[in-house]
Design a protein around this motif. Sequence first.
Motif, PDB file in Angstrom:
ATOM      1  N   UNK A  25      38.406  13.865  78.409  1.00  0.00           N
ATOM      2  CA  UNK A  25      37.987  14.888  79.372  1.00  0.00           C
ATOM      3  C   UNK A  25      39.155  15.351  80.234  1.00  0.00           C
ATOM      4  N   UNK A  28      40.012  20.353  86.023  1.00  0.00           N
ATOM      5  CA  UNK A  28      40.869  21.318  86.691  1.00  0.00           C
ATOM      6  C   UNK A  28      41.144  20.887  88.135  1.00  0.00           C
ATOM      7  N   UNK A  29      40.084  20.412  88.795  1.00  0.00           N
ATOM      8  CA  UNK A  29      40.230  20.015  90.198  1.00  0.00           C
ATOM      9  C   UNK A  29      41.149  18.804  90.369  1.00  0.00           C
ATOM     10  N   UNK A  45      32.197   5.908  77.762  1.00  0.00           N
ATOM     11  CA  UNK A  45      31.234   6.360  76.751  1.00  0.00           C
ATOM     12  C   UNK A  45      31.308   5.515  75.467  1.00  0.00           C
ATOM     13  N   UNK A 264      35.516   7.812  93.990  1.00  0.00           N
ATOM     14  CA  UNK A 264      34.648   8.878  94.476  1.00  0.00           C
ATOM     15  C   UNK A 264      35.032  10.229  93.873  1.00  0.00           C
ATOM     16  N   UNK A 267      33.683  10.290  90.291  1.00  0.00           N
ATOM     17  CA  UNK A 267      32.218  10.453  90.262  1.00  0.00           C
ATOM     18  C   UNK A 267      31.827  11.871  90.696  1.00  0.00           C
ATOM     19  N   UNK A 268      32.381  12.312  91.814  1.00  0.00           N
ATOM     20  CA  UNK A 268      31.940  13.592  92.385  1.00  0.00           C
ATOM     21  C   UNK A 268      32.466  14.794  91.626  1.00  0.00           C
ATOM     22  N   UNK A 269      33.691  14.706  91.160  1.00  0.00           N
ATOM     23  CA  UNK A 269      34.310  15.879  90.550  1.00  0.00           C
ATOM     24  C   UNK A 269      34.093  15.926  89.053  1.00  0.00           C
ATOM     25  N   UNK A 270      34.164  14.767  88.409  1.00  0.00           N
ATOM     26  CA  UNK A 270      34.037  14.765  86.951  1.00  0.00           C
ATOM     27  C   UNK A 270      32.616  14.484  86.491  1.00  0.00           C
ATOM     28  N   UNK A 271      31.777  13.995  87.411  1.00  0.00           N
ATOM     29  CA  UNK A 271      30.368  13.722  87.092  1.00  0.00           C
ATOM     30  C   UNK A 271      30.216  12.661  86.018  1.00  0.00           C
ATOM     31  N   UNK A 272      31.135  11.718  86.006  1.00  0.00           N
ATOM     32  CA  UNK A 272      30.979  10.608  85.069  1.00  0.00           C
ATOM     33  C   UNK A 272      30.971   9.302  85.848  1.00  0.00           C
ATOM     34  N   UNK A 273      30.246   8.340  85.302  1.00  0.00           N
ATOM     35  CA  UNK A 273      30.143   7.035  85.932  1.00  0.00           C
ATOM     36  C   UNK A 273      31.211   6.131  85.343  1.00  0.00           C
ATOM     37  N   UNK A 304      32.297   1.958  82.165  1.00  0.00           N
ATOM     38  CA  UNK A 304      31.343   2.581  83.078  1.00  0.00           C
ATOM     39  C   UNK A 304      30.166   1.682  83.417  1.00  0.00           C
ATOM     40  N   UNK A 313      29.689   3.178  97.799  1.00  0.00           N
ATOM     41  CA  UNK A 313      29.634   4.433  98.566  1.00  0.00           C
ATOM     42  C   UNK A 313      28.743   4.271  99.783  1.00  0.00           C
TER      43      UNK A 313
ATOM     44  N   UNK B  45      28.602  19.160  83.753  1.00  0.00           N
ATOM     45  CA  UNK B  45      30.043  19.368  83.574  1.00  0.00           C
ATOM     46  C   UNK B  45      30.426  20.854  83.710  1.00  0.00           C
ATOM     47  N   UNK B 271      26.139   7.069  81.233  1.00  0.00           N
ATOM     48  CA  UNK B 271      27.332   7.032  82.096  1.00  0.00           C
ATOM     49  C   UNK B 271      27.712   8.414  82.615  1.00  0.00           C
ATOM     50  N   UNK B 272      26.714   9.257  82.823  1.00  0.00           N
ATOM     51  CA  UNK B 272      27.000  10.558  83.426  1.00  0.00           C
ATOM     52  C   UNK B 272      26.185  10.715  84.696  1.00  0.00           C
ATOM     53  N   UNK B 273      26.738  11.458  85.623  1.00  0.00           N
ATOM     54  CA  UNK B 273      26.069  11.697  86.891  1.00  0.00           C
ATOM     55  C   UNK B 273      25.282  12.991  86.784  1.00  0.00           C
ATOM     56  N   UNK B 308      26.445  11.128  97.149  1.00  0.00           N
ATOM     57  CA  UNK B 308      26.564   9.703  96.820  1.00  0.00           C
ATOM     58  C   UNK B 308      26.123   8.797  97.969  1.00  0.00           C
TER      59      UNK B 308
END
Lengths: 313, 313
Positions: A25, A28-29, A45, A264, A267-273, A304, A313, B45, B271-273, B308
């Motif tokens: 993955x 961009x951010x 995964x 954080x 989790x917040x930006x990529x949305x993956x655990x 994950x 958090x 995503x 494993x996805x948020x 979160x």
Amino acid sequence: MEITKLQLQKVQERIEPYIHRTPVMKSRLLNEITGTELWFKCENFQRMGAFKMRGAANAIMSLNEAQRKKGVVTHSSGNFAQALSLAAKSLNVPAYIVMPESAPEVKKAAVRTYGGQITECPSTLKDREETASGIEEKTGATFIHPSNDLDVILGQGTAAIELLQDHPNLDYVITPVGGGGLIAGSALAAKYFGNNCRCIGAEPMEADDAWRSMQSGRIETNESANTIADGLKTNLGDINFPIILENIDRIIRVSEEEIKSALRLIWERMKIIVEPSSAVALAAIIREKEQFSNKKIGIVISGGNVDLERLPF
Amino acid sequence: MEITKLQLQKVQERIEPYIHRTPVMKSRLLNEITGTELWFKCENFQRMGAFKMRGAANAIMSLNEAQRKKGVVTHSSGNFAQALSLAAKSLNVPAYIVMPESAPEVKKAAVRTYGGQITECPSTLKDREETASGIEEKTGATFIHPSNDLDVILGQGTAAIELLQDHPNLDYVITPVGGGGLIAGSALAAKYFGNNCRCIGAEPMEADDAWRSMQSGRIETNESANTIADGLKTNLGDINFPIILENIDRIIRVSEEEIKSALRLIWERMKIIVEPSSAVALAAIIREKEQFSNKKIGIVISGGNVDLERLPF
């Protein structure tokens, strides 16, 4: 003993039916925040949720028929326990797992789901080793160390091999450093499959045994290990340490706050655990972002498996 | 007015440079649990973390130059606010966002990051509408409704279009139902891009206005909406409701416990948020698993923007 590229290729080939080729993955951010170009190899995964599936599968596949019948045994506080259980199940081999009583319930439950037979013991290394030895004697099972085993190391290296096959021009591959299996395998992958790619380790300051080992030239231990990156508390071993010493440029240490902040972001930006241990590599890049400016960097997201009841958090 | 396949194709083409073509994920474990074959279209995503980016981009692109100069305005408690802000920024258009004071801080911060100009107001629909009207009058900006706008609906439909392009033989596409934009767009996508594919909605029992609207044939409202699926509290509108009535077979309602349990499955196993709203579709399949036995089902994961600090685990 020198490891060859051919050995690694054979490992990749033989474990392929038992693992996922995990996606890579981008964000961009996170590229903007770090001033680098990042590729995340998403072993969260992977089957059972961590790269450890790779080493476990390879270690079992290196056993002969008679050994496989008697089974495998290990002690692990988490991911390797699940990995060995699932790999053993996939290969029709019994798996005996020694786990500390204090291990998260979610990890014990997962081991049971994957068919591993758990023996609980106190969490000291001595207790774990003695309990595992007892099972070896009783069952004839082969002990497989979670990180200090050459077949495990070579298996773990296949994550970075895949990453470099997909993105051959990475300047760096960065992985967290726990017991040393992942970083040693990744270093070999960078050496043979990279295009002048360097491998760097990332470690919590609170468990910086590998950093100190690199300084002193001998395996150091942690007197305490007060880190949320609970996969990284273990020490290096005599099989992976020489590989690390020879092939790793450096290890970057990060604070608990830096780990939490990187966790954080992912989790917040990529949305993956991802596990806190996985965030340590990103934290290292953010900490030394000037050094990595405009570089192409592969990060191995180690896993994950988190206990949702106990999030930082 | 009949929507044509060509219209949908043109929408897909024109918003393409402004959105991600999101990945489609599978989960062996969730297939086993449900007894179905599931494909998850991962709009968590998507840029800004939700499918709403699609409709926002399309709505702005339908404006002429003079309108674009004056900007766009909306009221939204969350994702559409971010979507319109980011889409507007990408297209060099000012965005005025009316948000309830009670909206999660993480969502307000995101709107600001994306360049949206926030005006806060009390959280009643009346207050939100009046505040937005005031901004329209003052700035000449065009009001864009988060779900009851044909351009928005067609934009939202592109997620299911992509899903069906990747997997043409789905028996069902299931989406959560909030304001009705996603389900209406997805129904059109299933009609024109599916191979005898049916679209089904999923809704919390605690906010079952769409289910009741399907029964009564007119737009019903929620007197209360005590659900963790906070994106699904809004009512249908007069533009999307006729499309839904004509094209949707049924809406499945699920309990809060079922939503939480499905949410946990997605987080722990995939494993996805994802947002609680996204888990509603999986919860519906688990609730009626006999009906879906052995079917091929696409689920639109609506988004992944969660606070979160306020997790339901």
